[in-house]
Design a protein around this motif. Sequence first.
Motif: not given
Length: 659
Positions: A486-502
Motif C-alpha cells: 500500500s505504500g503506508l508501511g514506512l509512513s506509519m513507522v515514520y509517524g510512530f517514531t516522531r509521535q513517540s519523540r524519536g
Amino acid sequence: MTALMLPQLFDIVPDALLLVDAEGRIIRANGNAERLFGHGNDGLVGLSVEALMPADARERHLQHRLGYMSSPRVRPMGQSDQVLVGQKADGQQFPVEIALSPIETAHGRHYLASVRDISESQRVRQALVRASYDAFIARLGQMALDAGSEQQLVRSLPGMLIDELQADAVALAFPESDGHAIDVRVAGQINGEALCHILSSRWALLEASLPVDRATILDDRQLELLAEAGEGFACGAATLLRDRDHPTGILMVLSTDTRPIQHDILHLIQGVAVLVAAIMQRRRTAEQLAHAQRLDALGQLTGGIAHDFNNLLTIISGSLQLLDDEYAPHQGARDLIAGALHSVARGASLTSKLLAFARRQPLAPQSVKLHQLVHDLGTMLQRILGESFSLTIECHRGLPPAHVDPCQLETALVNVVLNARDALPGNGEILLSVGEQWVRPQEMEELQAGHYIVIRITDRGMGMSASTARRAVEPFFTTKSMGQGSGLGLSMVYGFTRQSRGMLHIDTVHGRGTTVSMYLPVATSLPERVLPPRHRVEGARQTILVVEDDPGVRRIAVSFLQAAGYVTLEACDAVEALAIAKMHPETALVFSDVMLGGAMNGHALASTLREQLPGLAVLLTTGHDDAPDVSPDLGHCGTLLRKPYRREDLLVAIQQLIA
C-alpha cells in the motif's frame, strides 16, 4: 663595468653594494650594505657571501654561485623567480633582490652584487595578490547566490580556479556514503575518468592523509596516487570539503611547475573549499526543510481525510450492523453483510495507518523492556518469513526500558522486517539489533539531546536509490508492483517514531542493502505492572445525550442506543447540547464527538456539562484526535471510543460508565 668606476659607484648608489672575489669572499662593501646587514665599519670585509643568508640556504646558494662564476654575465634585478632571503647580523631575515655584474680588475675577475631590501614592495605585491583572491571569493559567493543550484557552481569552479591561480589542473571530487567517488568535476590537463577510477579505489587512503582543518601541499606519495590521471604533476595542494563532522569531498589544485606553492594560495584553496561546503550544506538543509514541510503538509491532509473517512465508516458499519439484526434469518444476506463489515475493518486499518503517519494516532506509551518484546515478536516473525529467510536478533537484557507504545512498536517492527524481506532476492538474512545511544546537543537535527534506545533492522538486499530513499516515508509511495503493497508501511513507522519523540533514519546504498534505525526515548521509570481488566457491569435504562455534528453518524449512534433500550436526546453542536442538558437534568451520560466545530470541542463541552450536572458520565468519540484519551478535568468518568466503533463496543463502554 670597470674597476675605475667603483669608488664613485660605491658612494652614490642607494643600494647595498658588495664586491666579491672568485672565492666568494667580500673584499669591499659600501655603507648601505653595512647598515642593511647590521655590521659595523668594514665588518663585512672578509666574510663569505653565504654568511649573509639563512643557514639552510647557504649550500644551495653556493652551487648557484659556482655556476654563475663559471659563466658570468650581467643579471639585472627582478629576473630571478626564486624567493631570495638575506640575514642580518642579529639573525633577522628579510626578502631581497640582487643584481650581478662581473668586473675585470688588475687582481683578476671580481663580482659586484647590488642588494635591495624589498620587504615593503613584497608586502605591496602580497596585498595585491590577497586582494585579488578576496575578490575571487566574493565573486564566487555572488555566483552561488545567483545560481539556480550548487551544481552550476561546482561545474564552473575548476575552470575559474585555473584562471585565477594559473594552475595546470583543478579537480572537485565527491564520494558516495560508502566511500566511492561518484562525481568528479575537473578542468585543465587531467583525465576525469582516470581520476574517478583512482579515487574510487583509493579514496580512504587519500582522505586519511589530508588534514581535517586546512589546505596542505601534496607530498610525493600523494602525487604518485594521482599520476595516472595526468602527466608530470610536480606539485599540488588539496583540502577536504567538510559537513560538520565528516568529509563530503576533496578540492585539488595541481601544477607541473616546480615552484613551491605559496601560503596565500593554500589560504585561497581552503577558503573556496569552506564556501563550497557551506553552499552544499545550505542546499541539503533546504532540501531537508522542504521534505519535512512536505511530510507535515501530507500529514495534515491525511489526518483530515482519515477523520472524515472514519465518520463515513461509522455510518456504513452502523448501518450494516443494524441490517445484520434485521436479516438474521437470511443466511445469504448475513454473509453479504459480514463481507461488507470485513471491508469496513480493512478501511479502519487504512485510516489507522494514515493517522500514524500524521502522528495523530492514539498512543499509550509506557516503560517497556525490549528484550522480551523483540524475542517474542521474533518467534512470530520467523514463522511469517519462512525457511528461506533467517532473522537474527541481538538484544541484551541490560538495556534500559524504552518509553513507547508496545503494540504500535510491534506493528512498526513487523512492517520494517517485512520490507527487508521483500528487498532480499528470494532468501537471505535479516538482522534486528537493539542498542542504546546518548545523543549530544545538535548532534542530530531531528532529535533532542538525550538517552535513546536504537532498533536497527538491516538487510543486504537491493537497497534504494537516492531518489527513492528521499520519498520512502511518503504515504502511498511504493516501488512494489500493483497489489503487493500500500505504500503506508514506512509512513506509519515514520509517524510512530516522531509521535513517540524519536526519529526514523534510513541508511541505504543501491545494490548493497538498507539499515532502518528507529530511535526511541529511554523511559525514566520502571515498566508498570499490568492490571487485570475491569469486570463488565450491566447497567439499567438511562437517558443519554448524543452530540454529533455529522447527521449520519448521529443517527447510527441513536439507533444503537434506542435498540438497546436507552432513552436518547440529540444535539448537533455544543450550544444545543448545553441547552438540552439544562432541560433534562435526568441525563445520565453524554456521548459526544470530540471534533464538533465552533468554539467548543467535545472535551470543553464535557467539562462544562459536568459543572452543571455533577456525576454526569462522559463518553467521547473521535476519528481523529491528538489529545489525551481522557481529559484531566473528567477524571474516571470520561473515556474515549475510537471511530469506527462496533455496537458492542459502544454498549459495553456505556454500561461501564453509568453502572
